[in-house]
Design a protein around this motif. Structure first.
Motif, PDB file in Angstrom:
ATOM      1  N   GLY A  21      20.129  34.996 -57.335  1.00 46.34           N
ATOM      2  CA  GLY A  21      20.096  34.435 -56.115  1.00 46.34           C
ATOM      3  C   GLY A  21      21.367  33.335 -55.870  1.00 46.34           C
ATOM      4  N   ALA A  22      21.836  32.968 -54.762  1.00 48.34           N
ATOM      5  CA  ALA A  22      22.976  32.406 -54.700  1.00 48.34           C
ATOM      6  C   ALA A  22      22.670  31.097 -54.397  1.00 48.34           C
ATOM      7  CB  ALA A  22      23.584  33.025 -53.204  1.00 48.34           C
ATOM      8  N   GLY A  23      21.825  30.478 -54.558  1.00 52.77           N
ATOM      9  CA  GLY A  23      21.380  29.233 -54.226  1.00 52.77           C
ATOM     10  C   GLY A  23      20.380  28.773 -53.380  1.00 52.77           C
ATOM     11  N   PRO A  24      19.257  28.307 -53.763  1.00 54.16           N
ATOM     12  CA  PRO A  24      18.938  27.652 -55.094  1.00 54.16           C
ATOM     13  C   PRO A  24      18.871  28.866 -56.206  1.00 54.16           C
ATOM     14  CG  PRO A  24      17.112  26.935 -53.571  1.00 54.16           C
ATOM     15  CD  PRO A  24      18.080  27.822 -52.698  1.00 54.16           C
TER      16      PRO A  24
ATOM     17  N   SER B 122      33.147  31.539 -45.180  1.00 57.26           N
ATOM     18  CA  SER B 122      32.309  31.089 -44.303  1.00 57.26           C
ATOM     19  C   SER B 122      31.955  29.277 -44.484  1.00 57.26           C
ATOM     20  CB  SER B 122      31.047  31.623 -44.496  1.00 57.26           C
ATOM     21  OG  SER B 122      30.802  33.045 -44.527  1.00 57.26           O
ATOM     22  N   TRP B 123      32.129  28.915 -45.731  1.00 57.96           N
ATOM     23  CA  TRP B 123      31.959  27.579 -45.750  1.00 57.96           C
ATOM     24  C   TRP B 123      32.737  26.484 -45.167  1.00 57.96           C
ATOM     25  CZ3 TRP B 123      27.003  26.525 -45.950  1.00 57.96           C
ATOM     26  CH2 TRP B 123      25.870  27.410 -46.487  1.00 57.96           C
ATOM     27  N   SER B 124      34.129  27.024 -45.539  1.00 55.34           N
ATOM     28  CA  SER B 124      35.249  25.988 -45.211  1.00 55.34           C
ATOM     29  C   SER B 124      35.330  26.394 -43.826  1.00 55.34           C
ATOM     30  CB  SER B 124      36.652  26.672 -45.743  1.00 55.34           C
ATOM     31  OG  SER B 124      36.751  27.802 -45.795  1.00 55.34           O
TER      32      SER B 124
ATOM     33  N   GLU C 289      33.920  30.362 -52.379  1.00 55.01           N
ATOM     34  CA  GLU C 289      33.071  30.735 -51.055  1.00 55.01           C
ATOM     35  C   GLU C 289      31.943  31.663 -51.412  1.00 55.01           C
ATOM     36  OE1 GLU C 289      33.291  29.800 -48.201  1.00 55.01           O
ATOM     37  OE2 GLU C 289      35.237  28.875 -47.586  1.00 55.01           O
ATOM     38  N   THR C 290      30.714  31.089 -51.443  1.00 51.30           N
ATOM     39  CA  THR C 290      29.567  31.756 -51.779  1.00 51.30           C
ATOM     40  C   THR C 290      29.399  33.168 -50.993  1.00 51.30           C
ATOM     41  OG1 THR C 290      28.734  29.595 -51.923  1.00 51.30           O
ATOM     42  CG2 THR C 290      27.400  31.320 -52.651  1.00 51.30           C
ATOM     43  N   VAL C 291      29.309  33.097 -49.835  1.00 51.57           N
ATOM     44  CA  VAL C 291      29.001  34.143 -49.031  1.00 51.57           C
ATOM     45  C   VAL C 291      30.088  35.246 -49.070  1.00 51.57           C
ATOM     46  CG1 VAL C 291      28.585  34.803 -46.354  1.00 51.57           C
ATOM     47  CG2 VAL C 291      27.738  32.631 -47.304  1.00 51.57           C
ATOM     48  N   ASP C 292      31.148  34.932 -49.104  1.00 46.94           N
ATOM     49  CA  ASP C 292      32.324  36.025 -49.210  1.00 46.94           C
ATOM     50  C   ASP C 292      32.808  36.600 -50.514  1.00 46.94           C
ATOM     51  OD1 ASP C 292      32.451  35.591 -46.187  1.00 46.94           O
ATOM     52  OD2 ASP C 292      32.806  33.705 -46.692  1.00 46.94           O
TER      53      ASP C 292
ATOM     54  N   GLN D  93      22.204  22.620 -56.335  1.00 42.39           N
ATOM     55  CA  GLN D  93      21.401  23.766 -56.712  1.00 42.39           C
ATOM     56  C   GLN D  93      21.972  25.140 -56.967  1.00 42.39           C
ATOM     57  OE1 GLN D  93      22.404  22.183 -53.740  1.00 42.39           O
ATOM     58  NE2 GLN D  93      22.584  23.563 -51.838  1.00 42.39           N
ATOM     59  N   LYS D  94      23.133  24.870 -57.787  1.00 41.90           N
ATOM     60  CA  LYS D  94      23.560  26.361 -58.304  1.00 41.90           C
ATOM     61  C   LYS D  94      23.680  26.253 -59.848  1.00 41.90           C
ATOM     62  CE  LYS D  94      25.578  26.823 -53.652  1.00 41.90           C
ATOM     63  NZ  LYS D  94      24.656  27.656 -53.050  1.00 41.90           N
ATOM     64  N   ASN D  95      24.823  25.385 -60.157  1.00 40.71           N
ATOM     65  CA  ASN D  95      25.035  25.179 -61.524  1.00 40.71           C
ATOM     66  C   ASN D  95      24.585  23.793 -62.031  1.00 40.71           C
ATOM     67  OD1 ASN D  95      26.489  27.610 -62.003  1.00 40.71           O
ATOM     68  ND2 ASN D  95      28.512  26.995 -61.331  1.00 40.71           N
TER      69      ASN D  95
ATOM     70  N   GLY E  40      22.923  40.534 -50.286  1.00 39.40           N
ATOM     71  CA  GLY E  40      24.045  39.575 -49.854  1.00 39.40           C
ATOM     72  C   GLY E  40      23.554  38.663 -48.434  1.00 39.40           C
ATOM     73  N   HIS E  41      24.351  37.667 -48.620  1.00 33.25           N
ATOM     74  CA  HIS E  41      23.951  36.575 -47.213  1.00 33.25           C
ATOM     75  C   HIS E  41      23.861  37.391 -46.202  1.00 33.25           C
ATOM     76  CE1 HIS E  41      24.343  33.256 -44.500  1.00 33.25           C
ATOM     77  NE2 HIS E  41      23.955  32.545 -45.794  1.00 33.25           N
ATOM     78  N   ARG E  42      22.671  36.859 -45.215  1.00 40.19           N
ATOM     79  CA  ARG E  42      22.125  37.376 -44.041  1.00 40.19           C
ATOM     80  C   ARG E  42      23.418  37.603 -43.129  1.00 40.19           C
ATOM     81  NH1 ARG E  42      21.072  32.381 -44.320  1.00 40.19           N
ATOM     82  NH2 ARG E  42      21.333  31.178 -42.808  1.00 40.19           N
ATOM     83  N   SER E  43      24.280  36.933 -43.146  1.00 33.67           N
ATOM     84  CA  SER E  43      25.415  36.770 -42.129  1.00 33.67           C
ATOM     85  C   SER E  43      26.576  37.948 -42.208  1.00 33.67           C
ATOM     86  CB  SER E  43      26.407  35.719 -42.121  1.00 33.67           C
ATOM     87  OG  SER E  43      26.823  35.380 -43.377  1.00 33.67           O
TER      88      SER E  43
ATOM     89  N   ILE F  85      25.424  43.728 -50.826  1.00 37.16           N
ATOM     90  CA  ILE F  85      25.209  43.115 -52.356  1.00 37.16           C
ATOM     91  C   ILE F  85      25.864  41.824 -52.686  1.00 37.16           C
ATOM     92  CG2 ILE F  85      24.311  43.823 -54.743  1.00 37.16           C
ATOM     93  CD1 ILE F  85      23.059  45.545 -52.659  1.00 37.16           C
ATOM     94  N   ARG F  86      25.139  41.018 -53.343  1.00 39.46           N
ATOM     95  CA  ARG F  86      25.840  39.779 -54.085  1.00 39.46           C
ATOM     96  C   ARG F  86      24.960  39.418 -55.312  1.00 39.46           C
ATOM     97  NH1 ARG F  86      25.989  34.231 -50.817  1.00 39.46           N
ATOM     98  NH2 ARG F  86      23.825  34.453 -50.534  1.00 39.46           N
ATOM     99  N   ALA F  87      25.694  39.487 -56.192  1.00 37.27           N
ATOM    100  CA  ALA F  87      25.246  39.274 -57.589  1.00 37.27           C
ATOM    101  C   ALA F  87      25.781  37.687 -57.792  1.00 37.27           C
ATOM    102  CB  ALA F  87      25.556  40.131 -58.704  1.00 37.27           C
TER     103      ALA F  87
HETATM  104  N1  LIG Z   1      23.438  29.378 -50.921  1.00 40.71           N
HETATM  105  C1  LIG Z   1      23.115  30.350 -49.901  1.00 40.71           C
HETATM  106  C2  LIG Z   1      22.420  29.925 -48.878  1.00 40.71           C
HETATM  107  C3  LIG Z   1      23.047  29.167 -47.649  1.00 40.71           C
HETATM  108  C4  LIG Z   1      22.237  29.410 -46.274  1.00 40.71           C
HETATM  109  O1  LIG Z   1      22.123  30.518 -45.972  1.00 40.71           O
HETATM  110  O2  LIG Z   1      21.995  28.447 -45.900  1.00 40.71           O
HETATM  111  C5  LIG Z   1      24.151  31.400 -49.690  1.00 40.71           C
HETATM  112  O3  LIG Z   1      25.366  31.198 -49.551  1.00 40.71           O
HETATM  113  O4  LIG Z   1      23.863  32.377 -49.598  1.00 40.71           O
END
Ligand SMILES: N[C@@H](CCC(=O)O)C(=O)O
Ligand SMILES: O=C(O)C(=O)[C@H](O)COP(=O)(O)O
Length: 431
Positions: free
Chosen positions: A11-14, A140-142, A196-199, A247-249, A397-400, A404-406
């Motif tokens: 999972g990407a976090g937590p 996505s985060w930036s 960038e976690t999502v991408d 919540q990741k590392n 993968g992220h819902r957006s 797949i995301r490992a």
């Molecule tokens: N950290 C997670 C969850 C972020 C979120 O969807 O709010 C991610 O990038 O997938």
């Protein structure tokens, strides 16, 4: 009932935490060090709390080799809180520096008590003509951080120095060449997200163009390292500020860490008064997001979850115990794990498509599509179901963006990464 040992959670976090850390924390939650009280019940003003906090700060500094001219703050509000905090604080610092420059030009001695009106007109002009914050939008985060800046300040102050989508068919996945970045002259900050976690995009290293050249004013560089902190060596001295959610590392959700250059805090730079900011039409941040306030109170301006800090501290202790060469040791393992997984994907390029370009592949979030059949959604469903059957979970993968995301954070063991790589191979080769 599923046992912890049966699962490797990507999972990407937590994210996954080391089991021994959780076992120690579980004990501390009930009865901390034989005090008869759990750590979440002890006052955050107690000596016990202060020790937990100071030890975590010191261990973080040791593990990352944070120089003495930086302060470590434990805050709340997560990554999104820092999107706002960085804007409020860095704009305040820009205004204060400008104010000092104007006072100097007017021949007014530093520290002399003068009416703000004397400089407000000059300052307002400087704000209107020169205030800019630069964002490198690479995912996505930036993007979200830049949108928050535009919401707080107004889009006219926000300069998108680069946007990866423009060179990658409207999608994230690459980092544009530095020479194409349209950086402002002396911006209040240049902001970027290191991973960038999502991408699934990560900067390969610190951007050359943001390094100090020793002549001009030092660039104010701010980075979000929420999803790759503690996984590789970072040249801390090149940054004005680095922040990351735990919540990741680092630990569990609830604390956000800021590493800030002391020269951006009092006594070197004061926060401009609220009345001056009002005169300039600039926003005044909530007190709990003020770096000056949090630093002055050693992160205890208001109630901080010491239990969360404790978990982070235990993770750091375990990293320091495992790696005598500190973050370098963890970096070698992170790279080995990522290489294993990417190698399996690349070996079956007819079945898998890695989302990011090779030049910007994230070691932490390995994002890919499964194109085994023409029905990608169905192939991905089968991939996830097959992986779950053998205890490889959290791979959606992220819902957006889907796919797949490992997420290959520090708590994923080498064996866990090997197991995933083997599954990637066997899924591709199965009929
Ligand atoms: N950290 C997670 C969850 C972020 C979120 O969807 O709010 C991610 O990038 O997938
Ligand atoms: O960077 C990421 O990846 C994140 O998940 C964000 O840092 C999460 O931000 P918050 O949900 O903590 O605001």
């Amino acid at each position: 009932m599923t046992q912890r040992e049966e699962i490797t959670y990507f999972g990407a976090g937590p994210a996954l935490l080391p089991t021994p850390v959780l076992q120690t924390a579980a004990q501390a939650l009930v009865n901390y060090n034989g005090t008869g009280l759990g750590l979440a019940e002890h006052s955050h003003r107690s000596k016990i709390a202060e020790d937990v906090l100071n030890t975590a700060k010191a261990d973080l500094a040791t593990y990352l080799d944070i120089p003495d001219n930086y302060e470590v703050l434990f805050m709340q509000g997560g990554g999104s809180g820092e999107f706002s905090a960085t804007v409020y604080n860095m704009v305040g610092i820009w205004v204060e520096k400008r104010k000092q420059k104007i006072l100097k030009e007017l021949g007014i001695a530093e520290g002399k008590d003068i009416s703000e009106d004397v400089i407000a007109t000059e300052l307002r002009k400087a704000v209107e003509e020169e205030l800019k914050i630069d964002y490198l939008v690479t995912g996505s985060w930036s993007l979200k951080a830049s949108q928050e800046a535009a919401r707080l300040l107004g889009p006219e102050y926000v300069n998108i120095a680069t946007d990866s989508r423009k060179i990658n068919d409207g999608k994230f996945g690459k980092i544009p060449e530095e020479k194409s970045w349209n950086l402002s002259k002396n911006p209040a900050m240049v902001y970027y997200c290191d991973n960038e976690t999502v991408d699934g995009v990560e900067f390969p290293g610190f951007p050359e163009v943001l390094k100090s050249n020793g002549q001009d004013e030092e660039p104010i560089v701010v980075a979000d390292m929420s999803s790759n902190i503690l996984s590789r060596r970072i040249p801390v001295k090149n940054f004005s500020l680095i922040f990351f959610g735990a919540q990741k590392n680092l630990g569990c959700t609830g604390v956000t860490v800021v590493i800030i250059k002391k020269s951006l805090l009092p006594p070197t730079i004061a926060t401009p008064s609220p009345s001056l900011m009002r005169k300039l039409g600039l926003p005044i941040g909530p007190i709990v997001l003020s770096y000056e306030t949090i630093a002055k109170n050693n992160s205890l301006y208001n109630t901080l979850s010491i239990f969360d800090v404790y978990i982070a501290g235990q993770v750091l202790k375990s990293l320091l115990k495992t790696f005598s060469d500190k973050v370098d040791g963890q970096q070698a393992i992170a790279e080995k794990k990522a290489n294993l997984i990417y190698a399996a994907l690349d070996a079956h390029s007819n079945v898998y498509k890695v989302v990011s370009d090779k030049s910007a592949r994230s070691r932490m979030n390995i994002c890919f599509r499964v194109t085994k059949s023409q029905d990608v959604a169905e192939s991905e469903k089968q991939f996830i179901a097959g992986a779950e059957k053998i205890g490889l979970t959290g791979l959606k993968g992220h819902r957006s963006v889907g796919g797949i995301r490992a997420s290959n954070y520090n708590s994923i063991s080498l064996e866990g990464a090997e197991k995933l790589a083997a599954f990637i191979n066997s899924f591709a080769e199965s009929k």
